[in-house]
Design an enzyme around this catalytic site. Structure first.
Site, PDB file in Angstrom:
ATOM      1  N   GLN A  65      78.618  53.554  80.532  1.00 23.11           N
ATOM      2  CA  GLN A  65      78.824  54.107  79.197  1.00 23.11           C
ATOM      3  C   GLN A  65      79.603  55.409  79.326  1.00 23.11           C
ATOM      4  OE1 GLN A  65      75.606  56.034  77.213  1.00 23.11           O
ATOM      5  NE2 GLN A  65      76.447  55.703  75.174  1.00 23.11           N
ATOM      6  N   ARG A  86      68.714  69.900  80.297  1.00 18.67           N
ATOM      7  CA  ARG A  86      67.629  70.878  80.443  1.00 18.67           C
ATOM      8  C   ARG A  86      66.956  70.854  81.820  1.00 18.67           C
ATOM      9  NH1 ARG A  86      63.935  69.678  75.563  1.00 18.67           N
ATOM     10  NH2 ARG A  86      65.224  67.811  75.382  1.00 18.67           N
ATOM     11  N   ASN A 138      62.308  65.845  80.075  1.00 22.62           N
ATOM     12  CA  ASN A 138      63.566  66.503  79.712  1.00 22.62           C
ATOM     13  C   ASN A 138      63.753  67.816  80.448  1.00 22.62           C
ATOM     14  OD1 ASN A 138      64.472  64.626  77.544  1.00 22.62           O
ATOM     15  ND2 ASN A 138      62.514  65.223  76.675  1.00 22.62           N
ATOM     16  N   GLY A 190      62.082  61.171  66.879  1.00 21.45           N
ATOM     17  CA  GLY A 190      62.368  60.430  65.661  1.00 21.45           C
ATOM     18  C   GLY A 190      61.046  60.067  64.987  1.00 21.45           C
ATOM     19  N   ALA A 192      46.454  69.425 129.947  1.00 19.15           N
ATOM     20  CA  ALA A 192      47.075  70.392 129.046  1.00 19.15           C
ATOM     21  C   ALA A 192      48.497  70.700 129.494  1.00 19.15           C
ATOM     22  CB  ALA A 192      46.247  71.670 129.026  1.00 19.15           C
ATOM     23  N   ARG A 222      54.783  70.727 144.397  1.00 19.85           N
ATOM     24  CA  ARG A 222      54.880  72.125 143.971  1.00 19.85           C
ATOM     25  C   ARG A 222      54.945  72.961 145.220  1.00 19.85           C
ATOM     26  NH1 ARG A 222      48.746  71.550 141.865  1.00 19.85           N
ATOM     27  NH2 ARG A 222      47.725  72.054 143.823  1.00 19.85           N
TER      28      ARG A 222
HETATM   29  C1  UD1 Z   1      65.438  59.244  71.323  1.00 20.47           C
HETATM   30  C2  UD1 Z   1      65.330  58.569  69.946  1.00 20.47           C
HETATM   31  C3  UD1 Z   1      64.130  59.155  69.203  1.00 20.47           C
HETATM   32  C4  UD1 Z   1      62.866  59.009  70.027  1.00 20.47           C
HETATM   33  C5  UD1 Z   1      63.058  59.617  71.405  1.00 20.47           C
HETATM   34  C6  UD1 Z   1      61.866  59.284  72.267  1.00 20.47           C
HETATM   35  C7  UD1 Z   1      67.621  58.101  69.336  1.00 20.47           C
HETATM   36  C8  UD1 Z   1      68.774  58.494  68.506  1.00 20.47           C
HETATM   37  N1  UD1 Z   1      66.526  58.828  69.199  1.00 20.47           N
HETATM   38  O1  UD1 Z   1      65.720  60.604  71.078  1.00 20.47           O
HETATM   39  O2  UD1 Z   1      63.959  58.487  67.952  1.00 20.47           O
HETATM   40  O3  UD1 Z   1      61.788  59.638  69.349  1.00 20.47           O
HETATM   41  O4  UD1 Z   1      64.224  59.066  72.039  1.00 20.47           O
HETATM   42  O5  UD1 Z   1      61.960  59.934  73.498  1.00 20.47           O
HETATM   43  O6  UD1 Z   1      67.679  57.103  70.017  1.00 20.47           O
HETATM   44  N2  UD1 Z   1      71.152  57.903  76.547  1.00 20.47           N
HETATM   45  C9  UD1 Z   1      72.231  57.178  77.012  1.00 20.47           C
HETATM   46  N3  UD1 Z   1      73.422  57.318  76.403  1.00 20.47           N
HETATM   47  C10 UD1 Z   1      73.620  58.136  75.330  1.00 20.47           C
HETATM   48  C11 UD1 Z   1      72.508  58.887  74.867  1.00 20.47           C
HETATM   49  C12 UD1 Z   1      71.285  58.738  75.496  1.00 20.47           C
HETATM   50  O7  UD1 Z   1      72.109  56.420  77.970  1.00 20.47           O
HETATM   51  O8  UD1 Z   1      74.735  58.196  74.827  1.00 20.47           O
HETATM   52  C13 UD1 Z   1      69.869  57.737  77.221  1.00 20.47           C
HETATM   53  C14 UD1 Z   1      69.329  59.000  77.824  1.00 20.47           C
HETATM   54  O9  UD1 Z   1      69.767  59.129  79.167  1.00 20.47           O
HETATM   55  C15 UD1 Z   1      67.833  58.781  77.737  1.00 20.47           C
HETATM   56  C16 UD1 Z   1      67.660  57.924  76.489  1.00 20.47           C
HETATM   57  O10 UD1 Z   1      68.924  57.339  76.261  1.00 20.47           O
HETATM   58  O11 UD1 Z   1      67.358  58.038  78.846  1.00 20.47           O
HETATM   59  C17 UD1 Z   1      67.212  58.725  75.277  1.00 20.47           C
HETATM   60  O12 UD1 Z   1      68.213  59.674  74.957  1.00 20.47           O
HETATM   61  P1  UD1 Z   1      67.876  61.121  74.455  1.00 20.47           P
HETATM   62  O13 UD1 Z   1      69.125  61.858  74.219  1.00 20.47           O
HETATM   63  O14 UD1 Z   1      66.869  61.747  75.340  1.00 20.47           O
HETATM   64  O15 UD1 Z   1      67.229  60.767  73.048  1.00 20.47           O
HETATM   65  P2  UD1 Z   1      66.229  61.647  72.225  1.00 20.47           P
HETATM   66  O16 UD1 Z   1      66.959  62.718  71.541  1.00 20.47           O
HETATM   67  O17 UD1 Z   1      65.096  62.018  73.101  1.00 20.47           O
HETATM   68 CA    CA Z   2      64.614  62.159  75.485  1.00 19.36          CA
END
Ligand code: UD1
Ligand code: CA
Length: 458
Positions: free
Chosen positions: A74, A15, A228, A141, A381, A441
């Site tokens: 990852q 986003r 985000n 969550g 100047a 000059r």
């Molecule tokens: C996550 C939590 C949610 C919480 C919220 C708070 C999970 C499943 N949910 O949701 O309960 O309320 O954060 O902001 O954890 N990331 C990785 N690898 C991945 C996926 C994500 O490194 O495979 C990292 C993202 O870059 C980010 C963080 O993990 O820094 C959170 O991931 P994001 O997808 O934003 O989780 P939310 O849906 O916000």
């Molecule tokens: Ca997030």
């Protein structure tokens, strides 16, 4: 017990609609992930692992100045539970606490992390979740409690209607007891609305095993705002800015309009300095007391003394301005310049790698580059140091008490001796001895009656 920090930064940040990884976008002059790392510093972690995936090389490059980080990759990104699992090879076996942070949650305060670890240790918990009550829990969550204790975290997309009415949300920040962590992480499945390995599922796993899961509920939910989108980035930047501005005002700095004072987190400013609207002060800048900084000024990585006046629309970078000096309006002070006590640098004057001594003045329309100017010198100047011959830069030295007439070109390398005069309009190619007058000059010729003759010819 040793503390280990794991920071998740592998996600795509769709986003943001950016070619730059989300965690490298800046707020208050620092990348988002740098804010997170600074908060983590409060825990004096034994190791810090950053989990990278999307644009991993850029994220790693953006953190090159931070020493001692380790990067876990990852690939592909299968969810937050899967992300934390990638840190396992970088963490030692044995006892310890793992604190998990998100690279996109930059407002977290150091004290909060210290409190989280303290609560975690006091409860001897397997896991402690940082949570908060919010008015708009959508997307987060939810913390599901059973007779007061946390029973599970349910992601918004998986939540029932009743669960969606819960206003206590998961911050995504946790402390874990190290020994049981990675074995338990491997039990997480992906049978959910997003087909991801959800880290928060650990709550249910630990509770099912009769282990202790603790929570710490935040007083100010703004602290866990995640970035985000660009509007959330702006919101976070605004909060960082007003936090800094409030600190400065509490310590005796006047901000005429805090909404338009952009002052970086590492900037130091003394009491009774007045900052007018629309000022940017960045990096490691230090400003003394009793200064006046007028509108439109930008100061980067510089040291400003006491009682300095910086008039409107000046840019000062990697330089120093000593007590009582006056700068601008419209002056450009480029890196490695020094303006000494009580010196004046006026409008449309550019300095580059130049020192101006105590009480000296360059008040109008000058370029002074690679120059060393003594005390009580008057630079007229339009004076230009011609420091560049197309291949190399050359120095100009102007000794104490010298007087440089207006519209002089000093063709470097060149030296003007102590107390010497240079006549206006001169091009100076040879050194000028102390106390001498240099003049170079064309001699003026007046042709009497020339205009009338021209007219009669026509
Ligand atoms: C996550 C939590 C949610 C919480 C919220 C708070 C999970 C499943 N949910 O949701 O309960 O309320 O954060 O902001 O954890 N990331 C990785 N690898 C991945 C996926 C994500 O490194 O495979 C990292 C993202 O870059 C980010 C963080 O993990 O820094 C959170 O991931 P994001 O997808 O934003 O989780 P939310 O849906 O916000
Ligand atoms: Ca997030």
């Amino acid at each position: 017990m040793p503390t280990h920090l794991v920071i998740l930064a592998a996600g795509k940040g769709t986003r943001m609609r950016s070619t730059r990884p989300k965690v490298l976008h800046t707020a208050a002059g620092l990348p988002l992930i740098e804010h997170v790392l600074r908060a983590g510093d409060a825990l004096a972690p034994e190791s810090t692992v950053v989990v990278v995936g999307y644009q991993a090389a850029d994220v790693q490059g953006g953190l090159a100045k931070r020493l001692g980080l380790r990067f876990a990759s990852q690939e592909p990104q299968l969810g937050t539970g899967h992300a934390l699992l990638q840190a396992e090879p970088f963490l030692p076996a044995g006892s310890g606490t793992v604190v998990l942070l998100s690279g996109d949650v930059p407002l977290l305060r150091p004290q909060t992390l210290v409190g989280l670890v303290r609560r975690h240790a006091a409860a001897r918990a397997a896991m402690t979740v940082l949570s908060a009550e919010v008015d708009r829990p959508d997307g987060y969550g939810r913390i599901v409690r059973n007779r007061g204790s946390i029973a599970a975290i349910v992601e918004h997309k998986d939540a029932t209607g009743d669960e969606r009415r819960i206003r206590e949300i998961n911050s995504g920040i946790y402390a874990f007891d190290l020994p049981p962590l990675f074995e338990a992480l491997r039990q997480i499945g992906s049978a959910n609305a997003q087909g991801e390995f959800y880290l928060p599922d650990l709550v249910r796993i630990y509770r099912g095993r009769g282990m202790t899961v603790e929570t710490l509920v935040l007083d100010d939910p703004r602290e866990i705002l995640g970035v985000n989108s660009r509007s959330e980035l702006a919101e976070v930047a605004m909060i960082l800015k007003s936090t800094k501005n409030d600190e400065l005002m509490a310590s005796g700095v006047t901000l005429a309009d805090p909404a338009t004072a952009f002052i970086g987190p590492d900037v130091v400013i003394g009491a009774d300095t007045v900052i007018q609207p629309g000022v940017y002060i960045e990096g490691r800048t230090r400003i003394g007391s009793g200064c006046q900084i007028h509108s439109g000024v930008r100061i980067v990585d510089s040291v400003i003394g006491d009682g300095v006046v910086i008039n409107n629309f000046c840019v000062i970078t990697e330089s120093s301005v000593d007590n009582g000096a006056r700068i601008g309006p419209f002056a450009h002070i480029r890196p490695q310049s020094e303006v000494a006590v009580d010196a004046h640098v006026g409008n449309f004057v550019e300095l580059k790698k130049t020192r101006i001594g105590r009480g000296s003045k360059a008040n109008h329309l000058s370029y002074l580059g690679d120059a060393t100017i003594g005390e009580r010198v008057n630079v007229g100047a339009g004076t230009i140091t011609c420091n560049y011959d197309g291949a190399a830069k050359h120095p100009t030295v102007i000794e104490d008490g010298a007087f440089i007439g207006s519209d002089t070109q000093l063709i470097a390398p060149v030296r003007v001796g102590r107390g010497a005069y240079v006549a206006a309009g001169s091009s100076i190619t040879e050194d000028v001895p102390p106390e001498a007058l240099a003049i170079s000059r064309g001699k003026q010729v007046n042709k009497e009656g020339w205009v009338a003759k021209k007219k009669s010819r026509a």
